[in-house]
Write a protein that holds these residues in place. Structure first.
Motif, PDB file in Angstrom:
ATOM      1  N   ASN A  11       0.833  -1.201   0.000  1.00 45.29           N
ATOM      2  CA  ASN A  11       0.000   0.000   0.000  1.00 45.29           C
ATOM      3  C   ASN A  11       0.870   1.254   0.000  1.00 45.29           C
ATOM      4  O   ASN A  11       2.066   1.199   0.287  1.00 45.29           O
ATOM      5  CB  ASN A  11      -0.997  -0.011   1.164  1.00 45.29           C
ATOM      6  N   ILE A  12       0.249   2.353  -0.340  1.00 45.58           N
ATOM      7  CA  ILE A  12       0.954   3.622  -0.476  1.00 45.58           C
ATOM      8  C   ILE A  12       1.564   4.052   0.848  1.00 45.58           C
ATOM      9  O   ILE A  12       2.687   4.564   0.877  1.00 45.58           O
ATOM     10  CB  ILE A  12       0.007   4.695  -1.053  1.00 45.58           C
TER      11      ILE A  12
ATOM     12  N   TYR B 152       8.769   3.868   3.741  1.00 49.31           N
ATOM     13  CA  TYR B 152      10.088   3.560   3.185  1.00 49.31           C
ATOM     14  C   TYR B 152      10.776   4.838   2.695  1.00 49.31           C
ATOM     15  O   TYR B 152      11.967   5.049   2.948  1.00 49.31           O
ATOM     16  CB  TYR B 152       9.986   2.556   2.042  1.00 49.31           C
ATOM     17  N   GLU B 153      10.042   5.667   1.996  1.00 54.68           N
ATOM     18  CA  GLU B 153      10.625   6.933   1.511  1.00 54.68           C
ATOM     19  C   GLU B 153      11.166   7.765   2.662  1.00 54.68           C
ATOM     20  O   GLU B 153      12.282   8.279   2.595  1.00 54.68           O
ATOM     21  CB  GLU B 153       9.576   7.761   0.771  1.00 54.68           C
ATOM     22  N   ASN B 154      10.367   7.905   3.709  1.00 51.93           N
ATOM     23  CA  ASN B 154      10.783   8.713   4.857  1.00 51.93           C
ATOM     24  C   ASN B 154      12.001   8.144   5.557  1.00 51.93           C
ATOM     25  O   ASN B 154      12.732   8.880   6.216  1.00 51.93           O
ATOM     26  CB  ASN B 154       9.626   8.876   5.844  1.00 51.93           C
TER      27      ASN B 154
ATOM     28  N   LYS C 269      14.369   4.708  -0.834  1.00 48.61           N
ATOM     29  CA  LYS C 269      13.608   5.137  -2.001  1.00 48.61           C
ATOM     30  C   LYS C 269      13.461   4.046  -3.060  1.00 48.61           C
ATOM     31  O   LYS C 269      12.423   3.932  -3.695  1.00 48.61           O
ATOM     32  CB  LYS C 269      14.221   6.396  -2.580  1.00 48.61           C
ATOM     33  N   GLU C 270      14.486   3.233  -3.248  1.00 51.67           N
ATOM     34  CA  GLU C 270      14.380   2.142  -4.221  1.00 51.67           C
ATOM     35  C   GLU C 270      13.284   1.166  -3.813  1.00 51.67           C
ATOM     36  O   GLU C 270      12.518   0.691  -4.655  1.00 51.67           O
ATOM     37  CB  GLU C 270      15.722   1.404  -4.352  1.00 51.67           C
ATOM     38  N   GLU C 271      13.211   0.873  -2.509  1.00 55.15           N
ATOM     39  CA  GLU C 271      12.184  -0.029  -2.010  1.00 55.15           C
ATOM     40  C   GLU C 271      10.796   0.579  -2.211  1.00 55.15           C
ATOM     41  O   GLU C 271       9.848  -0.115  -2.595  1.00 55.15           O
ATOM     42  CB  GLU C 271      12.414  -0.350  -0.535  1.00 55.15           C
ATOM     43  N   ALA C 272      10.686   1.873  -1.973  1.00 57.32           N
ATOM     44  CA  ALA C 272       9.407   2.561  -2.186  1.00 57.32           C
ATOM     45  C   ALA C 272       9.007   2.495  -3.660  1.00 57.32           C
ATOM     46  O   ALA C 272       7.839   2.249  -3.983  1.00 57.32           O
ATOM     47  CB  ALA C 272       9.498   4.014  -1.718  1.00 57.32           C
ATOM     48  N   LEU C 273       9.965   2.694  -4.555  1.00 56.69           N
ATOM     49  CA  LEU C 273       9.675   2.599  -5.993  1.00 56.69           C
ATOM     50  C   LEU C 273       9.103   1.229  -6.341  1.00 56.69           C
ATOM     51  O   LEU C 273       8.134   1.127  -7.098  1.00 56.69           O
ATOM     52  CB  LEU C 273      10.953   2.814  -6.810  1.00 56.69           C
TER      53      LEU C 273
END
Length: 79
Positions: free
Chosen positions: A5-6, A12-14, A18-22
Motif C-alpha cells: 500500500n501507499i 520507506y521513503e521517509n 527510495k528504491e524499495e518505495a519505488l
C-alpha cells in the motif's frame, strides 16, 4: 487487491529507502493499473531521485580540505 500500500511506500521513503518505495509503487500498479495515487507517487519519486542533490553538489563544488572530501566520499558510497 495488492498486499502493498501507499502508506508502506511512504514510510520507506521517509526512511530513505527510495528504491524499495519505488518497487512498492510499481507492484501496486501491476495489480491495480488505475491507482492514480500510486502512479503520481511513482512519477514524483522518480523525478526526485533523478534530480541531483543540490546540497551535495554545492558541497562538491566547495570541497576544500580532507575532511570534506572524506564526507563527500562517504555520501557517494552510500548511494
Amino acid at each position: 487487491m495488492s498486499k502493498f500500500n501507499i502508506t508502506e511506500a511512504l514510510i520507506y521513503e521517509n526512511q530513505g529507502l527510495k528504491e524499495e518505495a519505488l518497487e512498492i509503487y510499481k507492484k501496486i500498479l501491476e495489480s491495480d493499473p488505475d491507482n492514480f495515487k500510486a502512479a503520481a507517487h511513482l512519477r514524483r519519486l522518480k523525478k526526485e531521485m533523478a534530480e541531483p542533490n543540490k546540497e551535495k553538489l554545492e558541497m562538491f563544488l566547495r570541497l576544500r580540505d580532507e575532511n570534506e572530501i572524506k564526507e563527500f566520499k562517504r555520501w557517494l558510497i552510500s548511494l
